[in-house]
Motif scaffolding. Structure first.
Motif, PDB file in Angstrom:
ATOM      1  N   LEU A 286       0.821  -1.210   0.000  1.00  9.28           N
ATOM      2  CA  LEU A 286       0.000   0.000   0.000  1.00  9.28           C
ATOM      3  C   LEU A 286       0.858   1.264   0.000  1.00  9.28           C
ATOM      4  O   LEU A 286       0.525   2.257  -0.644  1.00  9.28           O
ATOM      5  N   LEU A 287       1.966   1.212   0.734  1.00  7.16           N
ATOM      6  CA  LEU A 287       2.807   2.400   0.873  1.00  7.16           C
ATOM      7  C   LEU A 287       3.443   2.787  -0.462  1.00  7.16           C
ATOM      8  O   LEU A 287       3.612   3.982  -0.749  1.00  7.16           O
ATOM      9  N   ALA A 288       3.798   1.794  -1.256  1.00  2.00           N
ATOM     10  CA  ALA A 288       4.451   2.064  -2.539  1.00  2.00           C
ATOM     11  C   ALA A 288       3.394   2.459  -3.568  1.00  2.00           C
ATOM     12  O   ALA A 288       2.797   1.620  -4.238  1.00  2.00           O
ATOM     13  N   GLY A 289       3.134   3.744  -3.658  1.00  3.97           N
ATOM     14  CA  GLY A 289       2.156   4.213  -4.632  1.00  3.97           C
ATOM     15  C   GLY A 289       0.889   4.779  -4.020  1.00  3.97           C
ATOM     16  O   GLY A 289      -0.072   5.034  -4.739  1.00  3.97           O
ATOM     17  N   ARG A 290       0.895   4.944  -2.686  1.00  8.14           N
ATOM     18  CA  ARG A 290      -0.281   5.540  -2.018  1.00  8.14           C
ATOM     19  C   ARG A 290      -1.572   4.858  -2.469  1.00  8.14           C
ATOM     20  O   ARG A 290      -2.554   5.487  -2.845  1.00  8.14           O
ATOM     21  N   LYS A 291      -1.543   3.539  -2.384  1.00  9.54           N
ATOM     22  CA  LYS A 291      -2.661   2.745  -2.894  1.00  9.54           C
ATOM     23  C   LYS A 291      -3.681   2.479  -1.788  1.00  9.54           C
ATOM     24  O   LYS A 291      -3.385   2.563  -0.596  1.00  9.54           O
ATOM     25  N   THR A 292      -4.863   2.137  -2.217  1.00  7.93           N
ATOM     26  CA  THR A 292      -5.971   1.906  -1.291  1.00  7.93           C
ATOM     27  C   THR A 292      -6.478   0.484  -1.438  1.00  7.93           C
ATOM     28  O   THR A 292      -6.707   0.010  -2.556  1.00  7.93           O
ATOM     29  N   LEU A 293      -6.659  -0.180  -0.316  1.00  7.56           N
ATOM     30  CA  LEU A 293      -7.354  -1.466  -0.273  1.00  7.56           C
ATOM     31  C   LEU A 293      -8.688  -1.213   0.401  1.00  7.56           C
ATOM     32  O   LEU A 293      -8.736  -0.740   1.534  1.00  7.56           O
ATOM     33  N   ALA A 294      -9.772  -1.461  -0.294  1.00  6.39           N
ATOM     34  CA  ALA A 294     -11.088  -1.059   0.198  1.00  6.39           C
ATOM     35  C   ALA A 294     -12.112  -2.167  -0.008  1.00  6.39           C
ATOM     36  O   ALA A 294     -11.854  -3.186  -0.662  1.00  6.39           O
ATOM     37  N   GLY A 295     -13.271  -1.932   0.560  1.00  6.12           N
ATOM     38  CA  GLY A 295     -14.409  -2.808   0.347  1.00  6.12           C
ATOM     39  C   GLY A 295     -15.622  -1.972  -0.003  1.00  6.12           C
ATOM     40  O   GLY A 295     -15.645  -0.759   0.224  1.00  6.12           O
ATOM     41  N   SER A 296     -16.635  -2.616  -0.558  1.00  7.57           N
ATOM     42  CA  SER A 296     -17.879  -1.920  -0.892  1.00  7.57           C
ATOM     43  C   SER A 296     -19.022  -2.910  -0.758  1.00  7.57           C
ATOM     44  O   SER A 296     -18.910  -4.062  -1.199  1.00  7.57           O
ATOM     45  N   GLY A 297     -20.094  -2.454  -0.136  1.00  5.73           N
ATOM     46  CA  GLY A 297     -21.250  -3.313   0.058  1.00  5.73           C
ATOM     47  C   GLY A 297     -22.495  -2.740  -0.600  1.00  5.73           C
ATOM     48  O   GLY A 297     -22.905  -1.617  -0.297  1.00  5.73           O
TER      49      GLY A 297
END
Length: 351
Positions: A286-297
């Protein structure tokens, strides 16, 4: 006062965890002031139904009547209902109530109700009763949690939109899929095939990431621009840093670090599939590239109506296989074997 009361209706239920579903009779509440009585015409089979009927997520209440992709016709409305009338084409999705007063509910995000929404089945309603779902001939639902199915959508192919459609529409809109955006959909199943259709209609460049190339022709037909096999290690090398948004629709745990490496800077990997097992993650991904791990319902009621109107405008509906109710158990096994293109829908007249 009501003009019609349905108290006992036929349904298909799982009598116990992992037991085959069987025909039974259930009770529906009388139509209240703000309720609609819906004659169910079609009910989609979602992978979530299988998870819950087999108690894969735990906390199952049995006997259980699954089904949260419901399309039907209004048979009766309560005296306080103004938005619907007998004969209207309507749908019911994954939830049938929420607290209505928390910040999320007031913002139209009932699916994230602070008290927890009341789900269409395997949930406890405000009266303390266990909710029973759409594998039945009738259901009584508060009108505020009922949506209108546009005339342009066939009822049978519209039923899966009440879960599969909104489950993909909501994150695609939230993460601003559209022209100039590169979107990947992981898995081409009941959820994934709607994700491809909707992302394409939004104007995004769409890639399918699937275990094999077996469904490649389907993926291109549905609107994908590209199709890659994740069983091929070269896929992850070739596509590194490619996508603005990846939506995972699969219910198996993914190697998250490999998929996060496919994102551009500020990209997001959004999970809408729900594996029964935990997943692992190296936070450096996540840190490499300011990435997001998310969920959606799913989506709120207002957004679900927006999705249905969008699908009607763009001629989108689910690719379905219509089955009689006595083939539900067979359909469950075929879903687990990925042997459906792309959603089973029960003809409830056969219940």
């Amino acid at each position: 006062m009501t003009t019609q009361t349905v108290t006992s209706v036929p349904a298909y239920a799982a009598p116990a965890a992992r037991a085959p579903l069987e025909r039974t009779t259930i009770s529906r509440r009388p139509v209240g002031e703000h309720d609609v009585l819906i004659e169910i015409k079609y009910a989609g089979i979602c992978h979530s139904d299988i998870h819950q009927a087999r108690d894969g997520w735990g906390e199952g209440t049995f006997p259980m009547v699954p089904g949260h992709e419901i399309a039907g016709i209004v048979a009766e409305v309560g005296p306080g209902v103004t938005g619907f009338a007998a004969g209207d084409r309507v749908g019911v999705g994954c939830m049938v109530d929420s607290c209505r007063t928390c910040d999320n509910c007031r913002a139209g995000l009932e699916q994230y109700c602070s008290d927890g929404p009341v789900y269409t089945y395997n949930s406890t309603d405000r009266g303390g009763e266990t909710t029973l779902g759409g594998y039945s001939t009738h259901i009584v639902v508060d009108a505020a949690y009922t949506v209108r199915i546009p005339d342009a959508l066939p009822l049978d192919a519209a039923a899966p939109l009440l879960c599969a459609g909104i489950t993909l529409y909501s994150p695609l809109v939230h993460w601003k899929a559209g022209p100039g955006k590169k979107i990947a959909v992981v898995g081409l199943g009941g959820l994934g095939h709607m994700g491809v259709k909707i992302a394409h209609a939004l104007g995004a460049e769409v890639t399918v990431l699937s275990q094999s190339l077996r469904k490649r022709d389907d993926g291109i037909r549905l609107g994908a621009d590209h199709y890659y096999a994740t069983s091929d290690d070269d896929t992850f090398k070739q596509l590194a840093g490619s996508f603005d948004l990846i939506i995972s629709t699969v219910s198996a745990p993914l190697p998250l670090d490999r998929y996060l490496a496919l994102l551009r800077t500020d990209g997001a990997l959004v999970n809408v599939g729900a594996p029964e097992e935990p997943v692992s993650l190296n936070v450096f991904s996540l840190l490499a590239g300011r990435k997001t791990l998310a969920g959606s319902g799913i989506g709120g009621i207002r957004e679900t109506q927006e999705m249905l109107d969008f699908c009607a405008e763009h001629g989108l509906a689910a690719d379905i296989e219509l089955i009689p109710a006595d083939r539900i158990n067979e359909a469950y096994e075929r879903v687990l074997a990925s042997d459906v293109r792309y959603r089973f829908v029960i003809d409830t007249a056969t219940i």
